[in-house]
Design a protein around this motif. Structure first.
Motif, PDB file in Angstrom:
ATOM      1  N   GLY A  78       0.800  -1.220   0.000  1.00  0.00           N
ATOM      2  CA  GLY A  78       0.000   0.000   0.000  1.00  0.00           C
ATOM      3  C   GLY A  78       0.832   1.268   0.000  1.00  0.00           C
ATOM      4  O   GLY A  78       0.285   2.369   0.021  1.00  0.00           O
ATOM      5  N   GLU A  79       2.179   1.114  -0.007  1.00  0.00           N
ATOM      6  CA  GLU A  79       3.059   2.279  -0.038  1.00  0.00           C
ATOM      7  C   GLU A  79       3.975   2.217  -1.260  1.00  0.00           C
ATOM      8  O   GLU A  79       4.322   1.125  -1.733  1.00  0.00           O
ATOM      9  N   ILE A  80       4.354   3.378  -1.759  1.00  0.00           N
ATOM     10  CA  ILE A  80       5.308   3.468  -2.861  1.00  0.00           C
ATOM     11  C   ILE A  80       6.429   4.422  -2.445  1.00  0.00           C
ATOM     12  O   ILE A  80       6.254   5.251  -1.557  1.00  0.00           O
ATOM     13  N   GLN A  81       7.569   4.250  -3.095  1.00  0.00           N
ATOM     14  CA  GLN A  81       8.698   5.133  -2.808  1.00  0.00           C
ATOM     15  C   GLN A  81       9.215   5.727  -4.113  1.00  0.00           C
ATOM     16  O   GLN A  81       9.342   5.036  -5.118  1.00  0.00           O
ATOM     17  N   ASN A 114      14.414  11.082  -1.241  1.00  0.00           N
ATOM     18  CA  ASN A 114      13.470   9.967  -1.216  1.00  0.00           C
ATOM     19  C   ASN A 114      12.151  10.387  -0.584  1.00  0.00           C
ATOM     20  O   ASN A 114      12.137  11.136   0.411  1.00  0.00           O
ATOM     21  N   VAL A 115      11.074   9.882  -1.141  1.00  0.00           N
ATOM     22  CA  VAL A 115       9.736  10.166  -0.600  1.00  0.00           C
ATOM     23  C   VAL A 115       8.946   8.860  -0.554  1.00  0.00           C
ATOM     24  O   VAL A 115       8.877   8.141  -1.565  1.00  0.00           O
ATOM     25  N   ARG A 116       8.383   8.562   0.622  1.00  0.00           N
ATOM     26  CA  ARG A 116       7.497   7.408   0.742  1.00  0.00           C
ATOM     27  C   ARG A 116       6.062   7.911   0.834  1.00  0.00           C
ATOM     28  O   ARG A 116       5.758   8.811   1.628  1.00  0.00           O
ATOM     29  N   LYS A 117       5.210   7.342  -0.010  1.00  0.00           N
ATOM     30  CA  LYS A 117       3.835   7.826  -0.109  1.00  0.00           C
ATOM     31  C   LYS A 117       2.844   6.681   0.056  1.00  0.00           C
ATOM     32  O   LYS A 117       3.170   5.515  -0.154  1.00  0.00           O
ATOM     33  N   ARG A 142       9.877  11.764   4.182  1.00  0.00           N
ATOM     34  CA  ARG A 142      10.765  12.359   3.199  1.00  0.00           C
ATOM     35  C   ARG A 142      12.171  12.433   3.812  1.00  0.00           C
ATOM     36  O   ARG A 142      12.335  12.910   4.930  1.00  0.00           O
ATOM     37  N   TRP A 143      13.190  11.971   3.083  1.00  0.00           N
ATOM     38  CA  TRP A 143      14.552  12.029   3.607  1.00  0.00           C
ATOM     39  C   TRP A 143      15.557  12.105   2.454  1.00  0.00           C
ATOM     40  O   TRP A 143      15.250  11.753   1.312  1.00  0.00           O
ATOM     41  N   THR A 144      16.746  12.563   2.786  1.00  0.00           N
ATOM     42  CA  THR A 144      17.801  12.747   1.788  1.00  0.00           C
ATOM     43  C   THR A 144      19.001  11.874   2.121  1.00  0.00           C
ATOM     44  O   THR A 144      19.413  11.778   3.278  1.00  0.00           O
ATOM     45  N   GLU A 145      19.548  11.235   1.087  1.00  0.00           N
ATOM     46  CA  GLU A 145      20.742  10.418   1.235  1.00  0.00           C
ATOM     47  C   GLU A 145      21.837  10.985   0.334  1.00  0.00           C
ATOM     48  O   GLU A 145      21.578  11.345  -0.825  1.00  0.00           O
TER      49      GLU A 145
END
Length: 414
Positions: free
Chosen positions: A290-293, A319-322, A332-335
């Motif tokens: 049920g989630e996408i990234q 990156n964003v998880r929705k 939302r996070w940055t690598e």
């Protein structure tokens, strides 16, 4: 401290490489002309290659050829280019002559059965490129090897950089490659239209090649240009252009061979390529139902033309998880990651991906040139005739968009 010492050792060894004994089957290369670029692009790299001997240099002025030969310990000199091409003891030639002479003397060399390492840009315009490479392709096999010397493409750093990019998803690319004011003085061949000079024909050629590699496609049109004419000749000393590519992305180049900064002082900037990719859905381990990234990636390579001395490849992933049902952002996070590549992965394997940390971009190119002549597998990096023809088409299209004359076609006929 160890990393800094390694850097110093590598930088020193690039220009002072070890000199192993030459093999009996070494390729004997002759240099057309006495330009300074041959020292960096061929003479120094050849020192560490057991399969290459710099056997001769030719000049229209025999005295100049002799002085050059003494300086670089080259055994044979010629008072004309044709004399060198007529010598059966010469296997290959390096052509770093002014751009206006690339076409004629590469054609003559191929006709004489010599392999040709041809400085970029390969010729003056797309018409010359089509004529040269189509003639080469028409010859019966085995035919001489013909390679345009776009040297940064041969270093493993460039392949590493491209492996981090997805061409179809690229949205924007910025390529900046400038040379400081004063590097090329008044009277230099780059300031002469009749010799096919100008910023776009010089370091601009590298910038356009970068765009084509990143998008893994040819531009469909030139959308914008900005030209700064030279005060010393009827050529461009600065050239900016925007190219549209088939996926809708756009690539910009900033090529300047007389860069200034405050108060007219020489301007210094690190060559770089910055790639911005569109947000795209990615597969992740342990994904929750049920989630996408999604991921929006920016990749930057600093110092690509001189990657052997020092370079840096920076990767920034946002990156964003929705929630799949309504697109609600859950996280939302940055690598960030930094990479380098001074040798090929799998160094020393049967694939031929050899290399040493001190190998310059030119040394890697020379390796593949020799591999192709000897019929050996190599790194897989090559520049074929189609690539070189399309390169000149892109350069011509930028000049046409800017309302600037395309460089003149040689009168030489084969």
């Amino acid at each position: 401290m160890g990393a800094f010492l390694s850097l110093l050792i590598r930088c020193w060894t690039v220009d002072h490489p070890p000199e192993p004994p030459k093999s009996r089957e070494a390729i004997r290369i002759g240099i057309l002309g006495t330009g300074w670029i041959a020292s960096r692009a061929l003479i120094t790299p050849a020192k560490s290659h057991p399969g290459v001997i710099i056997a001769a240099v030719a000049s229209r002025d025999k005295t100049r050829a002799e002085a050059y030969a003494r300086k670089f310990n080259i055994p044979i000199t010629y008072g004309s280019y044709q004399d060198m091409l007529d010598d059966p003891a010469i296997d290959a030639v390096y052509n770093p002559l002014p751009n206006s002479e690339h076409y004629e003397w590469s054609m003559r060399a191929i006709k004489a059965g010599k392999h040709v390492l041809l400085e970029k840009p390969c010729v003056c315009n797309a018409h010359e490129a089509e004529t040269l490479f189509n003639y080469h392709a028409s010859l019966p096999t085995p035919r001489p090897v013909l390679l345009e010397a776009i040297h940064p493409r041969f270093h493993p750093a460039w392949s590493k950089f491209l492996s981090l990019v997805s061409g179809p998803h690229v949205e924007k690319v910025d390529v900046v490659f400038n040379a400081p004011s004063g590097l090329f003085p008044e009277g230099d061949i780059r300031w002469r239209y009749d010799l096919a000079g100008g910023a776009l024909m010089d370091i601009g050629a590298y910038a356009i090649s970068c765009l084509r590699d990143v998008f893994a496609a040819e531009p469909v049109r030139v959308e914008s240009t900005a030209v700064r004419p030279s005060r010393w000749g009827d050529v461009d000393e600065g050239f900016k252009a925007g190219f549209r590519f088939p996926n809708g992305g756009v690539g910009f180049i900033d090529a300047d061979i007389r860069k200034t900064s405050f108060w007219g002082l020489p301007g210094v900037s690190i060559p770089r390529v910055v790639v911005q990719q569109r947000e795209m859905q990615v597969e992740v381990d342990g994904a929750v139902e049920g989630e996408i990234q999604t991921r929006a990636r920016t990749v930057t390579i600093w110092g690509f033309p001189g990657a052997m001395y020092h370079h840096s490849i920076g990767v920034v992933d946002v990156n964003v998880r929705k929630r799949a049902s309504d697109g609600q952002v859950l996280r939302r996070w940055t690598e960030k990651e930094t990479k380098k590549a001074y040798v090929w992965e799998g160094k020393g394997t049967e694939s031929g991906k050899e290399g040493e940390p001190y190998w310059s971009t030119y040394r890697h190119m020379l390796e593949q040139f020799v591999n192709r002549i000897k019929g050996r597998d190599g790194s897989g990096v090559w520049i074929d005739g189609e690539y070189s023809i399309n390169q000149m088409k892109a350069i011509d299209s930028a000049y046409e968009k800017a309302g600037v004359a395309i460089r003149p076609t040689s009168s030489f006929k084969i």
